[in-house]
Design an enzyme around this catalytic site. Sequence first.
Site, PDB file in Angstrom:
ATOM      1  N   GLY A   9       0.692  -1.061  -0.247  1.00  0.00           N
ATOM      2  CA  GLY A   9       0.049  -0.168   0.041  1.00  0.00           C
ATOM      3  C   GLY A   9       0.808   1.209  -0.164  1.00  0.00           C
ATOM      4  O   GLY A   9       1.793   1.413  -0.955  1.00  0.00           O
ATOM      5  N   GLY A  10       0.592   2.110   1.015  1.00  0.00           N
ATOM      6  CA  GLY A  10       1.100   3.554   1.023  1.00  0.00           C
ATOM      7  C   GLY A  10       2.682   3.245   1.227  1.00  0.00           C
ATOM      8  O   GLY A  10       3.380   4.241   0.713  1.00  0.00           O
ATOM      9  N   GLY A  25      19.409   8.472 -34.326  1.00  0.00           N
ATOM     10  CA  GLY A  25      19.120   9.419 -33.271  1.00  0.00           C
ATOM     11  C   GLY A  25      19.846   8.987 -32.053  1.00  0.00           C
ATOM     12  O   GLY A  25      20.093   9.968 -31.101  1.00  0.00           O
ATOM     13  N   ALA A  26      20.271   7.807 -31.924  1.00  0.00           N
ATOM     14  CA  ALA A  26      21.017   7.431 -30.638  1.00  0.00           C
ATOM     15  C   ALA A  26      22.540   8.307 -30.572  1.00  0.00           C
ATOM     16  O   ALA A  26      22.783   8.577 -29.621  1.00  0.00           O
ATOM     17  CB  ALA A  26      21.359   5.959 -30.807  1.00  0.00           C
TER      18      ALA A  26
HETATM   19  C1  HXC Z   1      -2.219  -2.488  11.849  1.00  0.00           C
HETATM   20  C2  HXC Z   1      -0.978  -4.451  11.367  1.00  0.00           C
HETATM   21  C3  HXC Z   1      -1.122  -3.777   9.874  1.00  0.00           C
HETATM   22  C4  HXC Z   1      -1.706  -2.665   9.588  1.00  0.00           C
HETATM   23  C5  HXC Z   1      -0.112  -5.531  10.061  1.00  0.00           C
HETATM   24  N1  HXC Z   1      -0.575  -5.457  11.102  1.00  0.00           N
HETATM   25  N2  HXC Z   1      -0.453  -4.772   9.201  1.00  0.00           N
HETATM   26  N3  HXC Z   1      -1.506  -3.615  12.020  1.00  0.00           N
HETATM   27  N4  HXC Z   1      -2.193  -2.054  10.611  1.00  0.00           N
HETATM   28  N5  HXC Z   1      -1.646  -2.359   8.316  1.00  0.00           N
HETATM   29  C6  HXC Z   1      -0.445  -6.100  12.554  1.00  0.00           C
HETATM   30  C7  HXC Z   1      -1.110  -7.452  12.508  1.00  0.00           C
HETATM   31  O1  HXC Z   1      -2.332  -7.361  12.834  1.00  0.00           O
HETATM   32  C8  HXC Z   1       0.011  -8.391  13.412  1.00  0.00           C
HETATM   33  O2  HXC Z   1      -0.316  -8.002  14.866  1.00  0.00           O
HETATM   34  C9  HXC Z   1       1.237  -7.599  13.365  1.00  0.00           C
HETATM   35  O3  HXC Z   1       1.031  -6.675  12.576  1.00  0.00           O
HETATM   36  C10 HXC Z   1       2.314  -8.761  12.155  1.00  0.00           C
HETATM   37  O4  HXC Z   1       1.419  -9.079  11.017  1.00  0.00           O
HETATM   38  P1  HXC Z   1       1.330 -10.378  10.437  1.00  0.00           P
HETATM   39  O5  HXC Z   1       0.213 -10.322   9.407  1.00  0.00           O
HETATM   40  O6  HXC Z   1       1.002 -11.207  11.459  1.00  0.00           O
HETATM   41  O7  HXC Z   1       2.779 -10.733   9.875  1.00  0.00           O
HETATM   42  P2  HXC Z   1       2.959 -11.170   8.324  1.00  0.00           P
HETATM   43  O8  HXC Z   1       2.164 -12.777   8.232  1.00  0.00           O
HETATM   44  O9  HXC Z   1       4.437 -11.102   8.253  1.00  0.00           O
HETATM   45  O10 HXC Z   1       2.244 -10.529   7.316  1.00  0.00           O
HETATM   46  C11 HXC Z   1       2.745  -9.053   7.189  1.00  0.00           C
HETATM   47  C12 HXC Z   1       1.549  -8.527   6.112  1.00  0.00           C
HETATM   48  C13 HXC Z   1       0.330  -8.672   6.542  1.00  0.00           C
HETATM   49  C14 HXC Z   1       2.016  -9.039   4.775  1.00  0.00           C
HETATM   50  C15 HXC Z   1       1.970  -6.957   6.119  1.00  0.00           C
HETATM   51  O11 HXC Z   1       0.377  -8.176   7.911  1.00  0.00           O
HETATM   52  C16 HXC Z   1      -0.630  -7.681   5.748  1.00  0.00           C
HETATM   53  O12 HXC Z   1      -1.105  -7.982   4.718  1.00  0.00           O
HETATM   54  N6  HXC Z   1      -0.995  -6.389   6.377  1.00  0.00           N
HETATM   55  C17 HXC Z   1      -1.990  -5.402   5.811  1.00  0.00           C
HETATM   56  C18 HXC Z   1      -1.371  -4.749   4.757  1.00  0.00           C
HETATM   57  C19 HXC Z   1      -2.108  -3.977   4.072  1.00  0.00           C
HETATM   58  O13 HXC Z   1      -3.181  -4.270   3.428  1.00  0.00           O
HETATM   59  N7  HXC Z   1      -2.007  -2.567   4.674  1.00  0.00           N
HETATM   60  C20 HXC Z   1      -2.712  -1.442   4.137  1.00  0.00           C
HETATM   61  C21 HXC Z   1      -2.411  -0.943   2.868  1.00  0.00           C
HETATM   62  S1  HXC Z   1      -3.069   0.458   2.444  1.00  0.00           S
HETATM   63  P3  HXC Z   1      -0.334  -9.024  16.040  1.00  0.00           P
HETATM   64  O14 HXC Z   1      -0.823  -8.212  16.949  1.00  0.00           O
HETATM   65  O15 HXC Z   1      -1.248 -10.233  15.733  1.00  0.00           O
HETATM   66  O16 HXC Z   1       1.141  -9.206  16.046  1.00  0.00           O
HETATM   67  C22 HXC Z   1      -2.294   1.713   2.559  1.00  0.00           C
HETATM   68  C23 HXC Z   1      -2.938   3.022   2.080  1.00  0.00           C
HETATM   69  C24 HXC Z   1      -2.043   4.018   2.146  1.00  0.00           C
HETATM   70  O17 HXC Z   1      -1.444   1.708   2.998  1.00  0.00           O
HETATM   71  C25 HXC Z   1      -2.251   4.694   0.686  1.00  0.00           C
HETATM   72  C26 HXC Z   1      -1.317   5.916   0.413  1.00  0.00           C
HETATM   73  C27 HXC Z   1      -1.158   6.173  -1.237  1.00  0.00           C
END
Ligand code: HXC
Length: 549
Positions: free
Chosen positions: A210-211, A445-446
Amino acid sequence: MQKKSNTNTKNSTTKKVAAKVVAAVKEKKSVAKQPEKELTLTEQKYLDFEKRSKLAEIGGGEDKIQKQHDSGKLTARERINILVDNNTFVELDKFVSHKCTDFGMEKTKIPGDGVVSGYGKIDGRLIYVFSFDFTVFGGSLSRTNADKIIKLQKLAIKNGAPLIAINDSGGARIQEGVASLGGYADIFYSNVMSSGVIPQISVIMGPCAGGAVYSPALTDFIFMVKEKSHMFVTGPDVVKTVTHEDVTKEELGGALTHNSITGVAQFMGDNEESTLMMVRELLQFIPSNNMEDSPLRPNIDDVRREDEKLQTLIPDDPNKPYDIKELITTVVDDNYFFEVNPYFAENIVVGYAYLGGKAVGIVANQPSILAGVLDVDASIKAARFVRFCDAFNIPLITFEDVPGFLPGTSQEHLGLIRHGAKLLYAYAEATVPKITVITRKAYGGAYCVMSSKHIGGDVNFAYPAAEIAVMGSEGAVNVLYRSADADSKAKALADYKDRFANPYQAAELGFIDEIILPKQTRFKLIQALEMTQNKTLSNPPKKHGNIPL
Ligand code: HXC
């Protein structure tokens, strides 16, 4: 007797030991009886500070740190300590914590939140660094984390030092909603304002979704770790839902994908340590900000060094390949060339080296890959490199051996016109010293694009066997003598080769300043660098140009 005597001795030793133990116990008791020394108020505060500090340093806790290690990753602090010179890291904002009260978040405040930020030194030079802490909510970006990063971005601009971001993050912190999204947008804005002012470097060491991918995309260089780091706007699950495509995260956005297919990343390390060492290495070639030059390096490599092997490196047959990297490494100080983007668009080579102790950026067509042709990816890769060098006062050396732009529907439909124009634009706009060596072909051109005299080349060299023409001999004769018989075509070919398969027409017109022998390249380049070292040139004032997209 002997036995008895032994027993007696043993008994007396045991008694002595027992007496010592009793004395020690008595002493201990008397120590224990002493009243505990009361800590002064200040000492209590020191202790409290140490406890709080320790709490901040373990981030999400020992269990999460263990999990991070088990998954083959280092922690945010461990990464910083590897990156910077020993004992130089100064942490800022260690005790700020998030302000979120939704979803029970008020009960889970971790001092420092999910980013470790501060400054330190690399090879004795100041750098700023922030490192996402995956043990704290998956390194997700809270408003607080964003504010820590923005503070650092401002400091880096104000004090003119590179900013290094170590990313390991799940993107926007879901519990904080738009507060987090706004944090990202604020960081993006600062990234753009910093662009061209200080070098910005991103190191991807875990997931980056994402961001979390867009801030790195706005920076100058992206480093990734093989099989450990991933970047994608949307992960495999979302891809599956939307497009029904099954793809692994490695295929979608692994280090190899972004280094070799997309061109999003410029460097790939085998592991975290070697990746961080590459960051240190890159910094040796670039200045701290746009008002400085790269550091000079004491040079003991003979500036007049000539290498006979260069005389025969380029084959007689213009259609035979050779490795331009061999030419580059032979010519530069200590034969050391630090390549950027080595796995992407390999038909053009870009990177840094030192020449006579001065850092230079090198752009070179690679005849051993696709004959060194310019295509969409090569144009984009080289254009971005040229713009970085120009923004940061790094002189450009161009080695040219290019048969032209790659013909065909595929390239035309990918927009070869607009992408090729990017390289032309970047070279024309660049005001740093520009020195060109035509090693063999400079066609069409290159010829114009690759730092020719016409777009501001300061010193243009050619080797005696260079061919500077609108196109290769066979192609030219086929156009001009399409319906001629074989004999006439053969004669025309000989005439064309005689007239154009050499550097002399260009030299007659002053488009080539000097024809040099390959073995002289090193010294000629160093002389040209010295001659242009005080170059001052400004483009007409404008808000900004409109570079082709
Ligand atoms: C809050 C989060 C989080 C998030 C992960 N965690 N992502 N908490 N906000 N975005 C937390 C999990 O709940 C977990 O908490 C801990 O972090 C570790 O994550 P896991 O999933 O256990 O780790 P892993 O299996 O290694 O997977 C990592 C990951 C996955 C691939 C990053 O967590 C994931 O897909 N997260 C969401 C990614 C996402 O879609 N983010 C939003 C993007 S939108 P606990 O307490 O269980 O340890 C965005 C918008 C911005 O960013 C746009 C701007 C242009």
